[in-house]
Scaffold this motif. Structure first.
Motif, short mmCIF file in Angstrom:
data_model
loop_
_atom_site.label_atom_id
_atom_site.label_comp_id
_atom_site.label_asym_id
_atom_site.label_seq_id
_atom_site.Cartn_x
_atom_site.Cartn_y
_atom_site.Cartn_z
N HIS A 1 -3.51 7.37 -3.00
CA HIS A 1 -3.50 6.18 -2.14
C HIS A 1 -3.64 4.98 -3.08
CE1 HIS A 1 -4.38 3.51 1.25
NE2 HIS A 1 -5.37 3.00 0.51
N ASP B 1 1.17 5.49 -0.16
CA ASP B 1 0.56 6.82 -0.01
C ASP B 1 1.61 7.87 -0.31
OD1 ASP B 1 -2.29 6.62 1.23
OD2 ASP B 1 -1.11 5.18 2.37
N THR C 1 0.85 -1.18 0.00
CA THR C 1 0.00 0.00 0.00
C THR C 1 0.88 1.23 0.00
OG1 THR C 1 -1.73 -1.16 1.22
CG2 THR C 1 -1.82 1.24 1.21
#
Length: 254
Positions: A101, A86, A84
């Motif tokens: 994101h 960001d 993930t």
């Protein structure tokens, strides 16, 4: 004459069991310490590898988190189930104030010091606020307002003497920004006169890396929101000779 009592078998057996239990406990502690140390090293190695590659591809500082799979295993098999990402910067490519994101799945790393590998699939959620849009479009634009009700943005140009209304839409997997009206002192003007502003706007909404393409775009009262998706995509290795020795040492774990 004093006769020594014979050793009791039960006591000897208890002593042996205690010694074995202590040995097992010591081995377990050493093994746990080795695994924890290995995971810490692997996390530093793999995280450094993926972060440097993604930052190079995305053109922005990022924060990376991983799924539940121990990175010690990733360090050995070069496979990451999920990462993930960001953005950790105030700028994404040419766009000021754009936040991304993203989720990348089924990543296979090359295992070389230069990085590289393959991403199986990806998705991303993008937000771009009105003030960031204003800063990105430069000095001619002094203000940006957006309306979720009609799906348009109004740009104040030349200190508010002119207003430009635009609407973003998706065509062929890319965001296009269309001019719906252009007025100077309340009088309509040819849209070609503001084409440069619209071009910068459009390019900022098309600069997505790693095979990501827009699947949805909508105007909110705060700016623009876009949804992106991508399929199998290559991670490009770093050009030869561009890494420091420390970077190469970290990325060798990929």
């Amino acid at each position: 004459m004093t006769t020594q009592a014979p050793a009791q078998p039960g006591r000897n057996r208890t002593g042996r069991i205690l010694v074995i239990a202590i040995a097992i406990a010591v081995v377990a502690v050493l093994l746990a310490t080795a695994l924890v140390g290995g995971e810490i090293y692997a996390r530093r190695s793999v995280s450094g590898c993926i972060s440097s590659q993604f930052e190079r591809e995305m053109g922005s500082k990022i924060d990376v988190r991983f799924g539940t799979k121990p990175l010690l295993i990733t360090w050995l098999d070069h496979k990451v189930g999920e990462a993930t990402v960001d953005t950790a910067d105030s700028k994404f490519g040419p766009a000021v104030g754009m936040a991304v994101h993203a989720n990348f799945r089924d990543i296979e790393l090359s295992g070389g010091a230069q990085g590289g590998g393959v991403i199986g699939s990806s998705s991303a959620h993008v937000t771009w606020n009105n003030d960031g849009i204003r800063q990105t479009l430069g000095g001619l634009v002094s203000g940006v307002r957006s309306s979720a009700a009609d799906g348009r943005l109004t740009l104040d140009v030349l200190g508010g003497l002119a207003q430009l209304q635009v609407r973003p839409e998706i065509r062929n997997g890319a965001v296009q920004v269309d001019t719906t009206s252009a007025r100077l002192l309340g009088i309509g003007v040819p849209t070609e006169l503001v084409a440069g502003i619209v071009d910068v706007f459009t390019k900022s909404l098309q600069s997505y890396p790693l095979g990501l393409q827009a699947t949805e775009v909508r105007v909110t009262d705060d700016g623009i929101v876009a949804e992106l998706a991508g399929g199998r995509t290559d991670l490009t290795p770093a050009p030869s000779g561009t890494q420091t020795t420390a970077q190469a040492g970290i990325q060798a774990g990929c």
